[in-house]
Write a protein that holds these residues in place. Structure first.
Motif, PDB file in Angstrom:
ATOM      1  N   SER A 219       8.040 -47.050  61.304  1.00 35.01           N
ATOM      2  CA  SER A 219       8.427 -47.068  62.713  1.00 35.01           C
ATOM      3  C   SER A 219       8.356 -45.693  63.371  1.00 35.01           C
ATOM      4  O   SER A 219       8.226 -45.597  64.587  1.00 35.01           O
ATOM      5  CB  SER A 219       9.824 -47.662  62.870  1.00 35.01           C
ATOM      6  OG  SER A 219      10.756 -46.944  62.089  1.00 35.01           O
TER       7      SER A 219
ATOM      8  N   GLU B 114       5.119 -51.544  66.136  1.00 37.36           N
ATOM      9  CA  GLU B 114       6.502 -51.125  65.881  1.00 37.36           C
ATOM     10  C   GLU B 114       7.243 -50.990  67.209  1.00 37.36           C
ATOM     11  O   GLU B 114       6.636 -50.848  68.265  1.00 37.36           O
ATOM     12  CB  GLU B 114       6.530 -49.788  65.136  1.00 37.36           C
ATOM     13  CG  GLU B 114       5.896 -49.819  63.762  1.00 37.36           C
ATOM     14  CD  GLU B 114       6.706 -50.580  62.729  1.00 37.36           C
ATOM     15  OE1 GLU B 114       7.913 -50.814  62.970  1.00 37.36           O
ATOM     16  OE2 GLU B 114       6.134 -50.946  61.695  1.00 37.36           O
ATOM     17  N   ASP B 115       8.577 -51.010  67.159  1.00 40.69           N
ATOM     18  CA  ASP B 115       9.404 -50.871  68.352  1.00 40.69           C
ATOM     19  C   ASP B 115       9.301 -49.472  68.956  1.00 40.69           C
ATOM     20  O   ASP B 115       8.965 -48.504  68.284  1.00 40.69           O
ATOM     21  CB  ASP B 115      10.886 -51.127  68.010  1.00 40.69           C
ATOM     22  CG  ASP B 115      11.158 -52.580  67.662  1.00 40.69           C
ATOM     23  OD1 ASP B 115      10.347 -53.450  68.023  1.00 40.69           O
ATOM     24  OD2 ASP B 115      12.189 -52.826  67.029  1.00 40.69           O
ATOM     25  N   TRP B 116       9.660 -49.376  70.253  1.00 40.31           N
ATOM     26  CA  TRP B 116       9.866 -48.098  70.909  1.00 40.31           C
ATOM     27  C   TRP B 116      11.233 -47.599  70.445  1.00 40.31           C
ATOM     28  O   TRP B 116      12.253 -48.239  70.715  1.00 40.31           O
ATOM     29  CB  TRP B 116       9.902 -48.264  72.428  1.00 40.31           C
ATOM     30  CG  TRP B 116       8.582 -48.549  73.061  1.00 40.31           C
ATOM     31  CD1 TRP B 116       7.989 -49.764  73.217  1.00 40.31           C
ATOM     32  CD2 TRP B 116       7.719 -47.591  73.656  1.00 40.31           C
ATOM     33  NE1 TRP B 116       6.795 -49.620  73.867  1.00 40.31           N
ATOM     34  CE2 TRP B 116       6.602 -48.297  74.153  1.00 40.31           C
ATOM     35  CE3 TRP B 116       7.776 -46.211  73.811  1.00 40.31           C
ATOM     36  CZ2 TRP B 116       5.550 -47.655  74.806  1.00 40.31           C
ATOM     37  CZ3 TRP B 116       6.736 -45.583  74.458  1.00 40.31           C
ATOM     38  CH2 TRP B 116       5.631 -46.288  74.945  1.00 40.31           C
TER      39      TRP B 116
ATOM     40  N   SER C  99      16.145 -49.478  70.436  1.00 40.08           N
ATOM     41  CA  SER C  99      14.769 -49.861  70.759  1.00 40.08           C
ATOM     42  C   SER C  99      14.709 -50.357  72.197  1.00 40.08           C
ATOM     43  O   SER C  99      15.500 -51.212  72.585  1.00 40.08           O
ATOM     44  CB  SER C  99      14.289 -50.963  69.818  1.00 40.08           C
ATOM     45  OG  SER C  99      14.311 -50.526  68.491  1.00 40.08           O
TER      46      SER C  99
ATOM     47  N   ASN D 141      12.453 -52.260  73.461  1.00 39.64           N
ATOM     48  CA  ASN D 141      11.927 -53.618  73.497  1.00 39.64           C
ATOM     49  C   ASN D 141      12.663 -54.579  72.569  1.00 39.64           C
ATOM     50  O   ASN D 141      12.113 -55.569  72.127  1.00 39.64           O
ATOM     51  CB  ASN D 141      10.448 -53.588  73.124  1.00 39.64           C
ATOM     52  CG  ASN D 141      10.208 -52.960  71.763  1.00 39.64           C
ATOM     53  OD1 ASN D 141      10.689 -51.873  71.499  1.00 39.64           O
ATOM     54  ND2 ASN D 141       9.486 -53.643  70.901  1.00 39.64           N
ATOM     55  N   ASN D 142      13.927 -54.315  72.293  1.00 38.75           N
ATOM     56  CA  ASN D 142      14.656 -55.105  71.325  1.00 38.75           C
ATOM     57  C   ASN D 142      16.116 -55.167  71.752  1.00 38.75           C
ATOM     58  O   ASN D 142      16.648 -54.197  72.282  1.00 38.75           O
ATOM     59  CB  ASN D 142      14.518 -54.402  69.962  1.00 38.75           C
ATOM     60  CG  ASN D 142      14.984 -55.215  68.800  1.00 38.75           C
ATOM     61  OD1 ASN D 142      16.012 -55.880  68.873  1.00 38.75           O
ATOM     62  ND2 ASN D 142      14.249 -55.144  67.717  1.00 38.75           N
TER      63      ASN D 142
ATOM     64  N   LYS E 284       6.915 -43.918  69.676  1.00 44.69           N
ATOM     65  CA  LYS E 284       6.228 -45.213  69.583  1.00 44.69           C
ATOM     66  C   LYS E 284       5.000 -45.076  68.705  1.00 44.69           C
ATOM     67  O   LYS E 284       4.194 -44.176  68.882  1.00 44.69           O
ATOM     68  CB  LYS E 284       5.805 -45.690  70.973  1.00 44.69           C
ATOM     69  CG  LYS E 284       4.961 -46.958  70.976  1.00 44.69           C
ATOM     70  CD  LYS E 284       5.756 -48.156  70.538  1.00 44.69           C
ATOM     71  CE  LYS E 284       4.996 -49.450  70.673  1.00 44.69           C
ATOM     72  NZ  LYS E 284       4.526 -49.993  69.408  1.00 44.69           N
TER      73      LYS E 284
END
Length: 113
Positions: free
Chosen positions: A99, A55-57, A71, A73-74, A49
């Motif tokens: 990222s 940026e996404d995890w 991801s 969170n996506n 992260k």
């Protein structure tokens, strides 16, 4: 503002700890080019992260193929980015995307054997 104790939000809080030979929690500064992050074992699961950019995890694992990322969170499908490889003692960042390895950007990670 929203935070971990905001009454209208749902949160997932995870705590990780380094255990020699099994797991490693740490941080690194991106270089914008290939670099290795030594953890002392061959990682099978890596979470990265950005702590300096929105940026996404990113999640990498050897079951799906380490070069494929998801991801947390996506809801997008996995990305065949080829961004990470592993060795017997490290995970290796390939290239320099923001990222996971942007030049002079800060990142946190969790790696597990």
């Amino acid at each position: 503002g929203e935070g971990a104790n905001y009454t209208q939000s749902r949160n997932l809080i995870m705590c990780f700890k380094s255990v020699p030979g099994i797991s490693k929690v740490g941080y690194y500064t991106g270089t914008g080019s290939n670099q290795s992050i030594t953890v002392g074992f061959q990682p099978r699961f890596v979470v990265i992260k950005s702590s300096s950019q929105a940026e996404d995890w990113l999640v990498f694992d050897t079951v799906r193929g380490i070069s494929k990322s998801l991801s947390f969170n996506n809801d997008n499908s996995q990305d065949n980015s080829g961004a990470v490889t592993v060795s017997s003692t490290a995970f290796n960042l390939i290239g320099g995307a923001y990222s996971y390895n942007g030049n002079n950007e800060k990142y946190i990670y969790y790696a597990h054997a």
